[in-house]
Design a protein around this motif. Sequence first.
Motif, PDB file in Angstrom:
ATOM      1  N   MET A 179      -3.310 -71.585  25.216  1.00 19.77           N
ATOM      2  CA  MET A 179      -3.508 -70.451  24.321  1.00 19.77           C
ATOM      3  C   MET A 179      -2.146 -69.982  23.835  1.00 19.77           C
ATOM      4  O   MET A 179      -1.206 -69.854  24.588  1.00 19.77           O
ATOM      5  CB  MET A 179      -4.220 -69.318  25.049  1.00 19.77           C
ATOM      6  CG  MET A 179      -4.453 -68.092  24.180  1.00 19.77           C
ATOM      7  SD  MET A 179      -5.281 -66.768  25.081  1.00 19.77           S
ATOM      8  CE  MET A 179      -3.952 -66.158  26.084  1.00 19.77           C
ATOM      9  N   ALA A 180      -2.045 -69.707  22.581  1.00 18.94           N
ATOM     10  CA  ALA A 180      -0.797 -69.178  22.049  1.00 18.94           C
ATOM     11  C   ALA A 180      -0.773 -67.674  22.239  1.00 18.94           C
ATOM     12  O   ALA A 180      -1.763 -66.998  22.069  1.00 18.94           O
ATOM     13  CB  ALA A 180      -0.685 -69.516  20.575  1.00 18.94           C
ATOM     14  N   THR A 181       0.386 -67.175  22.620  1.00 21.83           N
ATOM     15  CA  THR A 181       0.480 -65.733  22.821  1.00 21.83           C
ATOM     16  C   THR A 181       1.757 -65.199  22.247  1.00 21.83           C
ATOM     17  O   THR A 181       2.687 -65.919  21.970  1.00 21.83           O
ATOM     18  CB  THR A 181       0.445 -65.382  24.315  1.00 21.83           C
ATOM     19  OG1 THR A 181       1.397 -66.169  24.999  1.00 21.83           O
ATOM     20  CG2 THR A 181      -0.916 -65.596  24.888  1.00 21.83           C
ATOM     21  N   GLY A 182       1.841 -63.902  22.111  1.00 21.33           N
ATOM     22  CA  GLY A 182       3.062 -63.284  21.649  1.00 21.33           C
ATOM     23  C   GLY A 182       2.841 -61.816  21.408  1.00 21.33           C
ATOM     24  O   GLY A 182       1.728 -61.364  21.395  1.00 21.33           O
ATOM     25  N   ALA A 183       3.882 -61.072  21.221  1.00 21.51           N
ATOM     26  CA  ALA A 183       3.756 -59.657  20.896  1.00 21.51           C
ATOM     27  C   ALA A 183       5.110 -59.128  20.549  1.00 21.51           C
ATOM     28  O   ALA A 183       6.108 -59.757  20.800  1.00 21.51           O
ATOM     29  CB  ALA A 183       3.172 -58.877  22.047  1.00 21.51           C
TER      30      ALA A 183
ATOM     31  N   LYS B 155      -3.578 -75.716  37.180  1.00 24.46           N
ATOM     32  CA  LYS B 155      -2.830 -75.039  36.121  1.00 24.46           C
ATOM     33  C   LYS B 155      -1.467 -74.545  36.597  1.00 24.46           C
ATOM     34  O   LYS B 155      -0.481 -74.685  35.897  1.00 24.46           O
ATOM     35  CB  LYS B 155      -3.639 -73.856  35.580  1.00 24.46           C
ATOM     36  CG  LYS B 155      -2.945 -73.108  34.452  1.00 24.46           C
ATOM     37  CD  LYS B 155      -3.777 -71.948  33.938  1.00 24.46           C
ATOM     38  CE  LYS B 155      -3.068 -71.217  32.809  1.00 24.46           C
ATOM     39  NZ  LYS B 155      -3.838 -70.036  32.324  1.00 24.46           N
ATOM     40  N   ASP B 156      -1.408 -73.968  37.807  1.00 27.68           N
ATOM     41  CA  ASP B 156      -0.162 -73.363  38.265  1.00 27.68           C
ATOM     42  C   ASP B 156      -0.196 -73.269  39.782  1.00 27.68           C
ATOM     43  O   ASP B 156      -1.280 -73.329  40.395  1.00 27.68           O
ATOM     44  CB  ASP B 156       0.013 -71.969  37.644  1.00 27.68           C
ATOM     45  CG  ASP B 156       1.402 -71.385  37.894  1.00 27.68           C
ATOM     46  OD1 ASP B 156       2.390 -72.107  37.708  1.00 27.68           O
ATOM     47  OD2 ASP B 156       1.492 -70.208  38.287  1.00 27.68           O
ATOM     48  N   VAL B 157       0.969 -73.107  40.383  1.00 26.35           N
ATOM     49  CA  VAL B 157       1.046 -72.952  41.833  1.00 26.35           C
ATOM     50  C   VAL B 157       2.180 -72.010  42.184  1.00 26.35           C
ATOM     51  O   VAL B 157       3.232 -72.011  41.533  1.00 26.35           O
ATOM     52  CB  VAL B 157       1.235 -74.324  42.529  1.00 26.35           C
ATOM     53  CG1 VAL B 157       2.564 -74.953  42.144  1.00 26.35           C
ATOM     54  CG2 VAL B 157       1.122 -74.201  44.040  1.00 26.35           C
TER      55      VAL B 157
ATOM     56  N   ILE C 193       9.540 -70.110  32.323  1.00 28.77           N
ATOM     57  CA  ILE C 193       8.244 -69.488  32.053  1.00 28.77           C
ATOM     58  C   ILE C 193       7.116 -70.157  32.825  1.00 28.77           C
ATOM     59  O   ILE C 193       6.255 -69.497  33.408  1.00 28.77           O
ATOM     60  CB  ILE C 193       7.971 -69.518  30.534  1.00 28.77           C
ATOM     61  CG1 ILE C 193       8.853 -68.477  29.832  1.00 28.77           C
ATOM     62  CG2 ILE C 193       6.503 -69.271  30.217  1.00 28.77           C
ATOM     63  CD1 ILE C 193       8.793 -68.526  28.339  1.00 28.77           C
ATOM     64  N   ARG C 194       7.119 -71.478  32.836  1.00 26.11           N
ATOM     65  CA  ARG C 194       6.055 -72.215  33.540  1.00 26.11           C
ATOM     66  C   ARG C 194       6.431 -72.550  34.969  1.00 26.11           C
ATOM     67  O   ARG C 194       5.651 -73.209  35.672  1.00 26.11           O
ATOM     68  CB  ARG C 194       5.712 -73.501  32.766  1.00 26.11           C
ATOM     69  CG  ARG C 194       5.114 -73.255  31.395  1.00 26.11           C
ATOM     70  CD  ARG C 194       4.756 -74.552  30.684  1.00 26.11           C
ATOM     71  NE  ARG C 194       5.907 -75.411  30.472  1.00 26.11           N
ATOM     72  CZ  ARG C 194       6.157 -76.066  29.325  1.00 26.11           C
ATOM     73  NH1 ARG C 194       5.328 -75.929  28.301  1.00 26.11           N
ATOM     74  NH2 ARG C 194       7.217 -76.838  29.215  1.00 26.11           N
TER      75      ARG C 194
ATOM     76  N   GLY D  92       4.416 -65.573  27.668  1.00 27.02           N
ATOM     77  CA  GLY D  92       4.366 -66.964  28.099  1.00 27.02           C
ATOM     78  C   GLY D  92       4.056 -67.099  29.577  1.00 27.02           C
ATOM     79  O   GLY D  92       3.293 -67.980  29.991  1.00 27.02           O
ATOM     80  N   VAL D  93       4.641 -66.226  30.407  1.00 21.53           N
ATOM     81  CA  VAL D  93       4.350 -66.245  31.845  1.00 21.53           C
ATOM     82  C   VAL D  93       2.876 -65.916  32.084  1.00 21.53           C
ATOM     83  O   VAL D  93       2.202 -66.552  32.905  1.00 21.53           O
ATOM     84  CB  VAL D  93       5.266 -65.260  32.600  1.00 21.53           C
ATOM     85  CG1 VAL D  93       4.870 -65.167  34.071  1.00 21.53           C
ATOM     86  CG2 VAL D  93       6.721 -65.690  32.474  1.00 21.53           C
ATOM     87  N   THR D  94       2.357 -64.928  31.359  1.00 22.86           N
ATOM     88  CA  THR D  94       0.938 -64.583  31.492  1.00 22.86           C
ATOM     89  C   THR D  94       0.058 -65.759  31.098  1.00 22.86           C
ATOM     90  O   THR D  94      -0.936 -66.060  31.769  1.00 22.86           O
ATOM     91  CB  THR D  94       0.604 -63.353  30.621  1.00 22.86           C
ATOM     92  OG1 THR D  94       1.345 -62.232  31.108  1.00 22.86           O
ATOM     93  CG2 THR D  94      -0.874 -63.020  30.670  1.00 22.86           C
ATOM     94  N   ALA D  95       0.398 -66.440  29.997  1.00 21.89           N
ATOM     95  CA  ALA D  95      -0.394 -67.592  29.560  1.00 21.89           C
ATOM     96  C   ALA D  95      -0.365 -68.713  30.593  1.00 21.89           C
ATOM     97  O   ALA D  95      -1.369 -69.406  30.805  1.00 21.89           O
ATOM     98  CB  ALA D  95       0.131 -68.101  28.218  1.00 21.89           C
ATOM     99  N   ALA D  96       0.779 -68.893  31.266  1.00 23.78           N
ATOM    100  CA  ALA D  96       0.916 -69.972  32.250  1.00 23.78           C
ATOM    101  C   ALA D  96       0.246 -69.652  33.574  1.00 23.78           C
ATOM    102  O   ALA D  96       0.022 -70.542  34.392  1.00 23.78           O
ATOM    103  CB  ALA D  96       2.400 -70.261  32.487  1.00 23.78           C
ATOM    104  N   THR D  97      -0.095 -68.373  33.786  1.00 23.50           N
ATOM    105  CA  THR D  97      -0.682 -67.974  35.070  1.00 23.50           C
ATOM    106  C   THR D  97      -2.082 -67.404  34.864  1.00 23.50           C
ATOM    107  O   THR D  97      -3.053 -68.142  34.753  1.00 23.50           O
ATOM    108  CB  THR D  97       0.232 -66.970  35.785  1.00 23.50           C
ATOM    109  OG1 THR D  97       0.481 -65.847  34.922  1.00 23.50           O
ATOM    110  CG2 THR D  97       1.559 -67.612  36.152  1.00 23.50           C
TER     111      THR D  97
END
Length: 663
Positions: free
Chosen positions: A1-5, A81-83, A306-307, A360-365
């Motif tokens: 998902m693309a994110t930004g703000a 997805k993540d660890v 970020i990831r 980006g951190v939120t998208a990766a987690t």
Amino acid sequence: MATGALVAVTALLAVGVQAGTGAAAAPHRNTPAPHAAPAAGALPAKLSPSQRAELLRTAHATTDATARRLQLGAQEKLAVKDVEQDADGTVHTRYERTYQGLPVLGGDLVVHTAKGGAVKGVTKATRGALKVASVTPKVAPAAAEAKAVSASRTLGAKKADAQTPRKVIWAADGTPVLAYETVVGGTQDDGTPNQLHVITDATTGKKLFQYQGIENGIGKSEYSGQVTLGSSGSAPSFTLTDTARGNHRTYNLNHGSSGTGSLFTNATDTWGDGTPSNPETAAVDAAYGAQETWDYYKNVHGRTGIRGDGVGAYSRVHYGNSYVNAFWDDSCFCMTYGDGQGNNKPLTALDVAGHEMSHGVTAATAGLEYSGESGGLNEATSDIFGTAVEFYANNPADPGDYLIGEKIDINGDGTPLRYMDKPSKDGASADYWSSDVGNLDVHYSSGVANHFFYLLSEGSGPKDIGGVHYDSPTYDNQPVPGIGRANAEKIWFKALTQYMNANTDYAGARTATLQAAADLFGQGSATYNTVADTWAAVNVGSRTTPGGGDSVFESTAKVAIPDRGAAITSPIAVSRGGQAPGALKVTVDISHAFRGDLVIDLLAPDGTAYRLKNASAWDSAADVKTTYTVNASAKAASGTWKLRVQDVYAGDAGTLNGWKLTF
């Protein structure tokens, strides 16, 4: 998902590091003493990229065994997805799910595993079993595409064009259904790229949900001082490539709106001149913000990049013409900044980068969907960590504060974009939770979490911090003390990366942060109780000391209840002197399709069992969300109390979502 703000502050003039080194000098930092030291075992381990890669490799190799262990259906599969790993060896592995090969949106889960391999708990976005009658759609993909394009144009998008819809299982609303996900491209009305995700029921054609993949706001920025940058090369060919931080690169779009642009190069290692007319000046801000954000996550939370994989994102500056915005795009793994009104005020600044990279951190987690309450939490998370990066950098030209965009003068009168101590001061943000807060724009529904974070960090009431006056109220007019910003940051990060999911709402955020506080500081500790009381101060949940005398001890760990299987237990450690009360309240939250299957007992520390509920074939309602009263006055309060639950009839499994004791 693309994110930004967007969140913008000031641009910076930079002097590069010594030729050829690529290393940045570490600035002096002031770190406040913590309110209470976190439990060492619950802190994140500082994993190297290779150590994280090994944990991921192990998780990938055991997905089938994990699915069986969790008693997932034969049609379900897991994808890692993540660890994250704690210092005591506890591993938190985040998975996405598929059903008959289709992605399950809202099906993500986190498995919490002890060092020895035993599963300590599972955090799920969807509690029910995944069962879909058919994966053959009755609605043609073209109909879903047309509905998605129509939705995008209704929101003001220009040149809307849609990718081919993909079949998915939509599970975020409870009952899983076959659906289409259509991503609509083009541009939004202010020139921002458009990535509207529209979810359509593949059986009825009804639109189920939508969220914007690129999130943003508005702002202007000025410059805020001289900084040291990570760069590469030697005379006469330096580049803005930070080899010490995952090879982060800064590119010049030169007022274009697509592609990567050209990498900034220079004959000397001195960049920018502090004026917007020099294209390098905006690049300095972007590169500086990226390096401070990288250092913050690595040094404070043990996350390298970020990831968490040691790979740097990249930044693009000078996007479009007079573009008054900035955004993070997860699809390109990059940050993009406009030049502001008249191309004279680039939106490149320290907490812009912290805010954007945190998307980006939120998208990766957790992958918090950018809509409703989860969207507000997504946006608040970026405000929280953008603020944290600003404090961490300790730049005297832009000192840390709890004001968002305080230097951009977006309102033309010197006022900030957002206020964390009292969000409603911006005229639109919510100070407290209400049932309609999810209907607000995510930049305004974020106010609830922003207010929570300020109160948790600093406490309520008037105070001066760093030369700024704050006066933070509470919903119930009762004070909260605060636990210190450093501890608040650790709790929010742990909750985000280990206990939140795509559909987490404010009630779920309370649960996640309480579990994080329990891990870090202990169940029922003063810090744990302050977290609960601070949520109550923004109207999410109740206080631990209602009426000034009660104490509440709570477990938010989810435990699967097997169908007609062995009894499960969930512990709560109680730290309270004297005897238990004659009216001990036991609040139970269980999801189960047929609660008549369940036998529930409270176990005192000495093993004495108090029957709370018997099984009954006549009790055909769903779920157990009840408070029982027990006369436990013969028992000492202190010790480990347990809730024991057993499903004694076949037909349905369930989940203990949590429980609490009120003394």
